[in-house]
Motif scaffolding. Structure first.
Motif, PDB file in Angstrom:
ATOM      1  N   LEU A 205     -10.065   4.648 -13.430  1.00  0.00           N
ATOM      2  CA  LEU A 205      -8.686   4.444 -13.901  1.00  0.00           C
ATOM      3  C   LEU A 205      -8.476   2.965 -14.220  1.00  0.00           C
ATOM      4  O   LEU A 205      -8.114   2.164 -13.351  1.00  0.00           O
ATOM      5  N   PRO A 206      -8.705   2.575 -15.492  1.00  0.00           N
ATOM      6  CA  PRO A 206      -8.555   1.160 -15.852  1.00  0.00           C
ATOM      7  C   PRO A 206      -7.123   0.726 -16.108  1.00  0.00           C
ATOM      8  O   PRO A 206      -6.889  -0.423 -16.486  1.00  0.00           O
ATOM      9  N   GLY A 207      -6.134   1.618 -15.911  1.00  0.00           N
ATOM     10  CA  GLY A 207      -4.735   1.253 -16.122  1.00  0.00           C
ATOM     11  C   GLY A 207      -4.063   2.168 -17.130  1.00  0.00           C
ATOM     12  O   GLY A 207      -4.727   2.940 -17.830  1.00  0.00           O
ATOM     13  N   SER A 269      -3.901  12.417 -13.803  1.00  0.00           N
ATOM     14  CA  SER A 269      -4.627  11.374 -13.076  1.00  0.00           C
ATOM     15  C   SER A 269      -4.740  11.705 -11.588  1.00  0.00           C
ATOM     16  O   SER A 269      -5.774  11.443 -10.961  1.00  0.00           O
ATOM     17  N   ARG A 270      -3.682  12.297 -11.019  1.00  0.00           N
ATOM     18  CA  ARG A 270      -3.743  12.630  -9.593  1.00  0.00           C
ATOM     19  C   ARG A 270      -4.773  13.726  -9.332  1.00  0.00           C
ATOM     20  O   ARG A 270      -5.518  13.664  -8.344  1.00  0.00           O
ATOM     21  N   ALA A 274      -8.056  13.428  -7.001  1.00  0.00           N
ATOM     22  CA  ALA A 274      -8.244  14.398  -5.927  1.00  0.00           C
ATOM     23  C   ALA A 274      -9.591  15.103  -6.034  1.00  0.00           C
ATOM     24  O   ALA A 274     -10.175  15.504  -5.022  1.00  0.00           O
ATOM     25  N   ALA A 275     -10.114  15.259  -7.263  1.00  0.00           N
ATOM     26  CA  ALA A 275     -11.395  15.938  -7.486  1.00  0.00           C
ATOM     27  C   ALA A 275     -12.596  15.020  -7.248  1.00  0.00           C
ATOM     28  O   ALA A 275     -13.733  15.477  -7.224  1.00  0.00           O
ATOM     29  N   SER A 276     -12.336  13.726  -7.057  1.00  0.00           N
ATOM     30  CA  SER A 276     -13.427  12.750  -7.023  1.00  0.00           C
ATOM     31  C   SER A 276     -13.978  12.519  -5.618  1.00  0.00           C
ATOM     32  O   SER A 276     -13.382  12.911  -4.613  1.00  0.00           O
ATOM     33  N   ASP A 277     -15.132  11.836  -5.589  1.00  0.00           N
ATOM     34  CA  ASP A 277     -15.676  11.327  -4.327  1.00  0.00           C
ATOM     35  C   ASP A 277     -15.250   9.883  -4.108  1.00  0.00           C
ATOM     36  O   ASP A 277     -15.012   9.462  -2.984  1.00  0.00           O
ATOM     37  N   THR A 285       0.131   1.168  -8.374  1.00  0.00           N
ATOM     38  CA  THR A 285       0.547   2.366  -7.646  1.00  0.00           C
ATOM     39  C   THR A 285      -0.597   3.367  -7.496  1.00  0.00           C
ATOM     40  O   THR A 285      -0.627   4.141  -6.541  1.00  0.00           O
ATOM     41  N   ALA A 286      -1.556   3.351  -8.436  1.00  0.00           N
ATOM     42  CA  ALA A 286      -2.677   4.291  -8.343  1.00  0.00           C
ATOM     43  C   ALA A 286      -3.453   4.094  -7.045  1.00  0.00           C
ATOM     44  O   ALA A 286      -4.016   5.057  -6.511  1.00  0.00           O
ATOM     45  N   THR A 287      -3.486   2.874  -6.510  1.00  0.00           N
ATOM     46  CA  THR A 287      -4.195   2.662  -5.238  1.00  0.00           C
ATOM     47  C   THR A 287      -3.487   3.390  -4.100  1.00  0.00           C
ATOM     48  O   THR A 287      -4.130   3.865  -3.164  1.00  0.00           O
ATOM     49  N   LEU A 288      -2.156   3.487  -4.174  1.00  0.00           N
ATOM     50  CA  LEU A 288      -1.411   4.251  -3.170  1.00  0.00           C
ATOM     51  C   LEU A 288      -1.730   5.737  -3.296  1.00  0.00           C
ATOM     52  O   LEU A 288      -1.949   6.417  -2.288  1.00  0.00           O
ATOM     53  N   GLU A 289      -1.744   6.249  -4.523  1.00  0.00           N
ATOM     54  CA  GLU A 289      -2.058   7.664  -4.721  1.00  0.00           C
ATOM     55  C   GLU A 289      -3.462   7.990  -4.222  1.00  0.00           C
ATOM     56  O   GLU A 289      -3.673   9.008  -3.554  1.00  0.00           O
TER      57      GLU A 289
END
Length: 394
Positions: A205-207, A269-270, A274-277, A285-289
Motif C-alpha cells: 500500500l504505497p498510499g 484495501s482492508r 486481512a488476506a495478507s501475511d 491510517t492504514a498502519t492502524l487498520e
C-alpha cells in the motif's frame, strides 16, 4: 447499531446539536454520533454541515459537505472565498438560532475557528478528533484551549497530552476498532481475491494520493521484486483507492525491467490487508487498520529533502507509525527517507515472513492495543457530549 440501555434516555426536551463535518471520514463519525445522541434526546434536532451518512440519520445540512472537501494548498487557495462565505453563513445561522452545543468533527482548519467564535458567543463547543498537535506545532494547544469546552480523542496518548495542558478531554476510542473484528477470516478473503490459500501474501500500500504513489510506488515494487527473488511463491497484491491510482500503479509495474506477478485490486484495501501475511505500507491510517487486523507490517516513507528537513525539526514524537505511538515503543519497523531502500524494506518484510515467533508476539501486542481502542466510540462520544450539555459550560 449499538444496543442502548433504556437508562441512556436523558431528556424528551427539544435540543439542538450543531455539527460540522468536512469530509467522508467525518461524515461516518457524525452519523454514528447522531444515532447515539438521538437515543439520549429523542426530540433533538441536528443541523450544520454533513454528508450522506449523516443526512440518512435525519441530519439537516445547510451546505453540501462536498463544498468543504478540498485537498491541497492550491485547491484551498482557489476556493478560499467560498470557504469563508460558508463559514460566515454557518456562524450567522448559529448566532441567529443558537444550538445547545456546536460539534466540529476533524477538519480543524475550518471547524476550530467556528468553535471558537461560538464559544465566545456563549455556545458550548466540542471538537471530535484531535489535530496532530501532540506531534508538531504544539503551541496550537493555546488556540484549541480557547476554542473548545471539550476535546474528544480517538487515542489515549492524545488524551494524555490534553490533560497535561489542562484542556477538558475525553478519550472515546477509535470507531475502526469497533468495526474491525478481533480475528479476520484470512482464508475466506484470500479465496474472494483469487489468491492461493497456502502461498505467502504480501499486501503493498504505497498510499492513496497520486504524489504518494509517485514517491513510493516504484520503491515498494522494487522491494517486492527483491523479496520475490528470495521467496518465489510470494503473492503480491496492491489495492488502489480508485481508477486513477489503479492506472498509475499499472504504469509503474509496466515500467519495471523485470515483470512482477502482481494482483491489482480496486478498493478493498482492508480485505487485501486481512488476506495478507505481511503488509508493506506508507505511514498513515492504514498502519492502524493493519494493526487492528493483527498483521505484521513494514512502514516506509519518503518526502522531498526540504520537506523532511523542515518536518524533522518540527515533529516532537519518536515514531510515525500509529502502532508504535500507541505502544510507546517500536513494535514495527519504520524506514524513513534515506533508510527506505528496496533492500532494507525487502529485508524487513522477509524477516517477518520467516519469523513465526515474532508474528505471534506482534499479534498478542496488537490484540491488546485493539482492546484499548475498542470502547464503543459512538456511545462514548455521545455520553461525553451529553454530560457537557447537562452540566453547562464550566
Amino acid at each position: 447499531m449499538t444496543d442502548h440501555p433504556s437508562s441512556a434516555i436523558i431528556s424528551e426536551r427539544s435540543i439542538t446539536f450543531g455539527i460540522i463535518a468536512g469530509e467522508a471520514s467525518g461524515d461516518i463519525l457524525g452519523a454514528g454520533l447522531v444515532r447515539s445522541l438521538r437515543y439520549r434526546y429523542p426530540n433533538a434536532r441536528f443541523v450544520g454541515i454533513g454528508g450522506e451518512e449523516m443526512v440518512a440519520e435525519g441530519f439537516h445540512s445547510l451546505v453540501p459537505m462536498e463544498r468543504l472537501s478540498v485537498m491541497g494548498l492550491v485547491e484551498v487557495l482557489g476556493r478560499i472565498r467560498e470557504l469563508f462565505s460558508i463559514r460566515t453563513r454557518l456562524l450567522d445561522y448559529f448566532f441567529t438560532t443558537p444550538p445547545d452545543v456546536v460539534i466540529g468533527i476533524d477538519s480543524p482548519d475550518f471547524t476550530l475557528a467556528i468553535e471558537r467564535r461560538c464559544r465566545e458567543a456563549g455556545i458550548l463547543s466540542v471538537h471530535y478528533v484531535s489535530p496532530s498537535v501532540w506531534a508538531w506545532r504544539q503551541k496550537r494547544i493555546l488556540k484549541i484551549a480557547k476554542s473548545v469546552n471539550l476535546m474528544l480523542t480517538l487515542f489515549p496518548f492524545e488524551a494524555r497530552f490534553y490533560e497535561e495542558h489542562q484542556v477538558p478531554v475525553a478519550f472515546v476510542g477509535h470507531p475502526l476498532a469497533d468495526r474491525i473484528p478481533m480475528e479476520p477470516d484470512t482464508l475466506k478473503l484470500r479465496g474472494s481475491l483469487g489468491l492461493e490459500a497456502n502461498a505467502p501474501v504480501l499486501a503493498v500500500l504505497p498510499g492513496s494520493r497520486a504524489g504518494e504513489v509517485e514517491r513510493l510506488g516504484t520503491l515498494f515494487l522494487e522491494a517486492s521484486r527483491w523479496i520475490q527473488e528470495k521467496c518465489p511463491d510470494l503473492q503480491l497484491v496492491i489495492p488502489c483507492v480508485n481508477r486513477d491510482r489503479e492506472k498509475q500503479v499499472r504504469d509503474l509495474v509496466d515500467a519495471l525491467d523485470v515483470k512482477l506477478p502482481v494482483t491489482i485490486v480496486r478498493g478493498r484495501s482492508r480485505d487485501v490487508m486481512a488476506a495478507s501475511d505481511v503488509v508493506l505500507l506508507a505511514s498513515g491510517t492504514a498502519t492502524l487498520e493493519a494493526m487492528l487486523l493483527k498483521k505484521p507490517m513494514v512502514v516506509g516513507y519518503r518526502l522531498s529533502g526540504l520537506s523532511y528537513a523542515l518536518l524533522s525539526r518540527l515533529v516532537k514524537v519518536p515514531y510515525v507509525a500509529l502502532p508504535n505511538l500507541l505502544a510507546r515503543r517500536q513494535l514495527v519497523p519504520e524506514l524513513l527517507q534515506g533508510d527506505a531502500t528496496a533492500e532494507s524494506l525487502g529485508a524487513a518484510v522477509l524477516r517477518s515472513l520467516e519469523n513465526s515467533e515474532e508474528r505471534a508476539r506482534l499479534k498478542e501486542a496488537f490484540t491488546k492495543l485493539h482492546h484499548t481502542l475498542k470502547r464503543g466510540a459512538d456511545e462514548k462520544a455521545a455520553q461525553a457530549i451529553s454530560e457537557l450539555v447537562e452540566r453547562g459550560a464550566s
